[in-house]
Design an enzyme around this catalytic site. Structure first.
Site, PDB file in Angstrom:
ATOM      1  N   HIS A 198       1.121  -0.123  -4.935  1.00 56.56           N
ATOM      2  CA  HIS A 198       2.418  -0.386  -4.979  1.00 56.56           C
ATOM      3  C   HIS A 198       2.667  -1.287  -3.885  1.00 56.56           C
ATOM      4  O   HIS A 198       3.649  -1.223  -3.236  1.00 56.56           O
ATOM      5  CB  HIS A 198       3.471   0.649  -4.670  1.00 56.56           C
ATOM      6  CG  HIS A 198       3.638   1.465  -6.126  1.00 56.56           C
ATOM      7  ND1 HIS A 198       4.554   1.170  -7.135  1.00 56.56           N
ATOM      8  CD2 HIS A 198       2.894   2.704  -6.335  1.00 56.56           C
ATOM      9  CE1 HIS A 198       4.334   2.274  -8.010  1.00 56.56           C
ATOM     10  NE2 HIS A 198       3.269   2.930  -7.729  1.00 56.56           N
ATOM     11  N   ASP A 254       0.781   7.087  -3.781  1.00 56.94           N
ATOM     12  CA  ASP A 254       0.896   7.213  -5.177  1.00 56.94           C
ATOM     13  C   ASP A 254       0.198   6.174  -5.949  1.00 56.94           C
ATOM     14  O   ASP A 254       0.478   4.969  -5.580  1.00 56.94           O
ATOM     15  CB  ASP A 254       2.186   7.886  -5.490  1.00 56.94           C
ATOM     16  CG  ASP A 254       3.203   6.804  -5.528  1.00 56.94           C
ATOM     17  OD1 ASP A 254       3.148   5.912  -4.591  1.00 56.94           O
ATOM     18  OD2 ASP A 254       4.163   6.608  -6.386  1.00 56.94           O
ATOM     19  N   GLU A 255      -0.245   6.710  -7.141  1.00 54.89           N
ATOM     20  CA  GLU A 255      -0.696   5.807  -8.389  1.00 54.89           C
ATOM     21  C   GLU A 255      -1.453   4.639  -8.177  1.00 54.89           C
ATOM     22  O   GLU A 255      -1.325   3.520  -8.409  1.00 54.89           O
ATOM     23  CB  GLU A 255       0.889   5.356  -9.028  1.00 54.89           C
ATOM     24  CG  GLU A 255       1.777   6.283  -9.531  1.00 54.89           C
ATOM     25  CD  GLU A 255       2.974   5.899 -10.146  1.00 54.89           C
ATOM     26  OE1 GLU A 255       3.304   6.495 -10.899  1.00 54.89           O
ATOM     27  OE2 GLU A 255       3.520   4.767  -9.814  1.00 54.89           O
ATOM     28  N   VAL A 256      -2.664   4.944  -7.434  1.00 55.74           N
ATOM     29  CA  VAL A 256      -3.577   3.903  -7.177  1.00 55.74           C
ATOM     30  C   VAL A 256      -4.697   3.941  -8.345  1.00 55.74           C
ATOM     31  O   VAL A 256      -5.084   5.042  -8.594  1.00 55.74           O
ATOM     32  CB  VAL A 256      -4.611   4.109  -5.881  1.00 55.74           C
ATOM     33  CG1 VAL A 256      -5.583   3.254  -5.730  1.00 55.74           C
ATOM     34  CG2 VAL A 256      -3.429   3.923  -4.557  1.00 55.74           C
ATOM     35  N   GLU A 270      -0.449  12.791  -3.567  1.00 57.17           N
ATOM     36  CA  GLU A 270      -1.803  12.081  -3.753  1.00 57.17           C
ATOM     37  C   GLU A 270      -2.355  12.162  -2.492  1.00 57.17           C
ATOM     38  O   GLU A 270      -3.509  12.022  -2.437  1.00 57.17           O
ATOM     39  CB  GLU A 270      -1.929  10.701  -4.351  1.00 57.17           C
ATOM     40  CG  GLU A 270      -1.264  11.071  -5.847  1.00 57.17           C
ATOM     41  CD  GLU A 270      -0.122  10.651  -6.235  1.00 57.17           C
ATOM     42  OE1 GLU A 270       0.278   9.903  -7.243  1.00 57.17           O
ATOM     43  OE2 GLU A 270       0.686  10.853  -5.411  1.00 57.17           O
TER      44      GLU A 270
END
Length: 842
Positions: free
Chosen positions: A428, A514-516, A567
């Site tokens: 992000h 988050d969300e890698v 995470e």
């Protein structure tokens, strides 16, 4: 040879002629576009057929080719259109293009063309529509032109879980109307509350006294009262006194409030407690008093002793995806303070924007705060979330200057709110990556190579291929680079300097996590170099712990602690032959703060927050099922918001049981009933784990929040449910083992809560600070025996109706009892005291 020369010349001439082709004179503003969902479950798949209708309202013809339409969509779209007259291409992130094919015909004045395409998800509400459509001429690819009106046409799908006016009516029938005199008049609910006889008559000549410890809190309250009375306070009365007194042993945020006919006494051990005593006093003021300047305000006499359940009561506002002005942030802080929320989680950076000015790295806002039409993101970021082709326009563009941010910090600090900044990393992070790319190019052009690479956030030779959840392919910082840590050290120093200048507390910086996506860094030369010199790094997954270990140390060196999404505290491993996440023991000794959002029902991660708390992590419950305010309230086409994690109406935060949210979870992410067996084998919260639950956090992500009105619609009144659960003591219905008793107790508490909101707190928000555009729910409507009956979730609102098919307004008939009419043109709508209406039931 001559023929070859002629051929070369001819080709060159054609290329030159094409390059110099004139830009058509057609005015893009004359293109009106509408979108309509045509069919769900298209070709028996979980997909939808959609249509864009392009209408030429101008006086010249739109050419059949030589142009593209750019637009944003949060969902995937098939490249081949069903209509065959266009091709749709995904560029990056949520940005797509529509290119006409040979079968697209020129659009004459007054003519329309329809492009039908398939989306890879069903259409649930109007948020699923594409947005931000603009036109780009092939002859001028660097320039985007905004088109005319964009209309989302109604869609009435038939899907499981659809909430109809009849369903709303049946739900509302369970809500008992509670007389206002029986309601607790302080909100959130105090730990101990008793009404006594008499009233305190508050006037502009009230006198304040204090022993000196709470003088700042008195000044703030005096300013509020000046607004209430419309003039400066006289401070002459010796009969009516408000006293703030020190009293030992009431805790960090506890207070006692005694309202007597001739005096009000607030006792507290520290300034925060005194401040919250004042906020409780303010909610004792009748809501109608805020409608206009008062001469006298009657406050009921009460005896209160109060303290919060959780020390951490937070609200997240994402201004990176779509920007909110400083004034709107200050307005939000006012209500947070009133309802005793004490942490403002400020999401300042993401793929689509960087919003805080840092003196050492000006490119972050020069590049990262602006969105518009761009081919390469070198000068500003591309259009996202419907921001369109022009830079400098809200809500796509904007940032807080250093002075703005300092003002926000001072404002929050005076209201005992801590502002926790979030800098998203390593995923992000496209805004910061592109900003540092621009810095690199500028300094390289000046011949300053060493300075140019100092803050680079990507390996220029990295050939890794990946796609994030939001479809970006270049948004992850390379954590193998030494320059990455130079960048973050500088960011930390600059942020700390701003807080120091503001005199505001800075204990924690949130660094995302988050969300890698998968496959990042795999072909990064920097990663291969680091791996060769660090035997503990056997794969890219190990970079996670290396990165956050170093970030944690950078913060510790400054006396700060690290916070991140869940995470950050997890380690990838294999469980029963499948990839799984478990709490990372390496970080457990640091008691890092993890904000856990993922408990989506049916995802398999329902117990993730409890796992981390049981393992020793400090956990802030930010559960998507109950506390994500950007989720749609329920499944209806006219309700805005995403719904990938849940539908979150106001009952979700109110009914949330922090220590056992399995207990009253009854529906899945689609709003459909669940089988409770899915919780078998899930970790429950241990007594030790309970000590690690720091508190609760509501989250408003900004993808769909483009205006202050939409921001307030999504936050209010849901945030009041959050405030009640975070401050008020553990309710009896949450711990009662007998399900029948628990259900009855909950229903009574729910009715009381809705009556407090409908009769006291929402009318207060109607007038406070010029008014808040809170969500007014549509009425429930039922037709029975030839009669239309209507009701409202919040007692105290006015329902109006029409029988001619027009939407009700403030002049429409007031609904008092059943309506007997023939036909299907009856519409109902609820209104607040100012005459602002909600969604229409029909």
């Amino acid at each position: 040879m001559r023929r070859l020369f002629v051929l070369i010349f001819a080709v060159a001439f054609c290329i030159k002629a094409t390059a110099q082709a004139p830009v058509p004179t057609f005015d893009a503003h004359k293109l009106n576009i509408s979108w309509q969902a045509v069919q769900n479950n298209y070709q028996n798949k979980a997909e939808s057929l959609n249509a864009l209708v392009i209408t030429n309202t101008g006086k010249t013809t739109l050419p059949a080719s030589g142009w593209k339409l750019h637009f944003n969509s949060a969902r995937g779209i098939a490249s081949a259109t069903v209509s065959g007259n266009a091709v749709i291409t995904k560029l990056n992130g949520d940005l797509f293009t529509i290119t006409p094919t040979a079968t697209f015909t020129a659009l004459k004045p007054g003519a329309s063309a329809t492009i039908q395409f398939v989306s890879d998800e069903l259409v649930i509400n109007f948020t699923d529509a594409p947005e931000g459509i603009y036109l780009v001429w092939d002859a001028q690819p660097e320039k985007g032109y905004a088109t005319g009106d964009f209309t989302v046409l109604p869609f009435k799908p038939n899907y499981p879980g659809l909430v109809t006016p009849a369903i709303i009516y049946n739900q509302n029938q369970k809500i008992q109307d509670v007389p206002e005199q029986q309601l607790t008049k302080i909100f959130p609910t105090p730990a101990s509350y008793k009404e006594t006889t008499g009233t305190f008559n508050l006037t502009a000549d009230v006198q304040f006294t204090t022993d000196g410890k709470f003088s700042k809190e008195i000044l703030g309250f005096e300013a509020d009262l000046q607004t209430l009375f419309g003039k400066k306070l006289a401070s002459k009365s010796v009969a009516n006194i408000i006293s703030l007194k020190y009293k030992d042993g009431l805790g960090d945020e506890g207070y006692e409030l005694s309202v007597q006919p001739t005096a009000i006494i607030i006792s507290a051990t520290n300034a925060a407690g005194a401040f919250y005593g004042i906020q409780s006093l303010k909610t004792l003021i009748p809501a109608a008093a805020y409608a206009h300047a008062q001469k006298i305000v009657e406050i009921p006499c009460v005896e209160v002793k109060d303290q919060p359940r959780f020390p951490y009561r937070a609200l997240l506002l994402d201004v990176a995806r779509n920007f909110q002005t400083k004034e709107q942030v200050l307005k939000l802080l006012d209500v947070m303070a009133l309802y005793k929320l004490n942490v403002f989680h400020f999401h300042l950076s993401d793929d689509e924007g960087w919003r805080i000015e840092l003196p050492t790295l000006p490119e972050l806002t020069q590049i990262g705060s602006q969105r518009g039409h761009t081919l390469d993101s070198k000068i500003f970021l591309p259009a996202s979330h419907g921001s369109g082709p022009e830079t400098g326009r809200l809500a796509g563009s904007g940032f807080y200057t250093r002075a703005d941010y300092i003002e926000i910090l001072k404002y929050a600090t005076a209201r005992h709110i801590t502002v926790m900044p979030e800098i998203e990393t390593p995923g992000h992070a496209r805004a910061s990556i592109k900003a540092m790319d621009a810095r690199y190019r500028r300094l390289m052009a000046e011949g300053k190579q060493a300075e140019a690479v100092k803050y680079l956030l990507r390996d220029l030779n990295d050939k890794s291929e990946y796609n994030s959840v939001q479809y970006w392919n270049d948004n992850v910082i390379d954590v193998s680079l030494p320059s990455t840590y130079t960048f973050f050290e500088t960011v930390i120093n600059d942020i700390a300097g701003i807080y120091k200048e503001a005199g505001a507390p800075l204990n924690t910086i949130h660094f995302g996590g988050d969300e890698v996506p998968a496959h990042v860094w795999e072909q990064s030369p920097a990663y291969l170099t680091l791996k060769a010199s660090h035997p503990e790094i056997s794969g890219t997954g190990d970079l996670w712990y290396y990165f956050y270990g170093r970030i944690n140390q950078l913060l510790k060196d400054k006396g700060l602690t690290l916070a991140g999404w869940e995470e950050m505290g997890l380690r990838k491993t294999m469980l029963d032959g499948k990839a799984a996440y478990v709490p990372n023991p390496d970080f457990t000794p640091y008691h890092l703060q993890t904000e856990v959002w993922n408990n989506s029902i049916g995802s398999g991660q329902e117990d993730l927050a409890y796992k981390l708390a049981n393992a020793g992590y400090k956990v802030v419950l930010s559960s998507v099922t109950n506390l994500y305010f950007d989720m749609a309230h329920y499944k209806s086409f006219d309700e805005p918001g995403y719904y990938w994690g849940a539908f979150v109406d106001i009952d979700k935060p109110f009914s949330f049981i922090p220590y056992d949210y399995f207990k009253n979870t009854s529906v899945d992410r689609d709003g459909l009933p669940i089988n409770k067996s899915i919780f078998i084998g899930k970790q429950r919260l241990t007594d030790y784990g309970k000590t690690n639950i720091a508190g609760l956090q509501g989250c408003l992500w900004g993808e769909n929040i483009k205006t202050p009105e939409r921001m307030e619609y999504m936050i209010f009144p849901s945030v009041l449910g959050l405030a009640e659960r975070a401050w008020a003591q553990d309710p009896q219905w949450a711990t009662e083992p007998d399900t029948t008793k628990s259900s009855a107790m909950y229903q009574q508490a729910w009715a009381n809560f809705l009556n407090v909101l409908g009769k006291r707190e929402l009318p207060r928000l109607t007038y406070l600070n010029g008014g808040y555009s809170y969500r007014i729910p549509k009425p429930g409507v039922m037709m029975r025996g030839g009669e239309y009956k209507a009701n409202m979730q919040f007692p105290g609102f006015t329902i109006r109706y029409t029988t001619d098919g027009k939407d009700p307004d403030t002049k429409s008939k007031v609904y008092n009892d059943a309506v007997i009419v023939t036909g299907n043109n009856v519409k109902f709508r609820a209104f607040d005291n100012k005459g602002r209406g909600g969604n229409v039931s029909e």
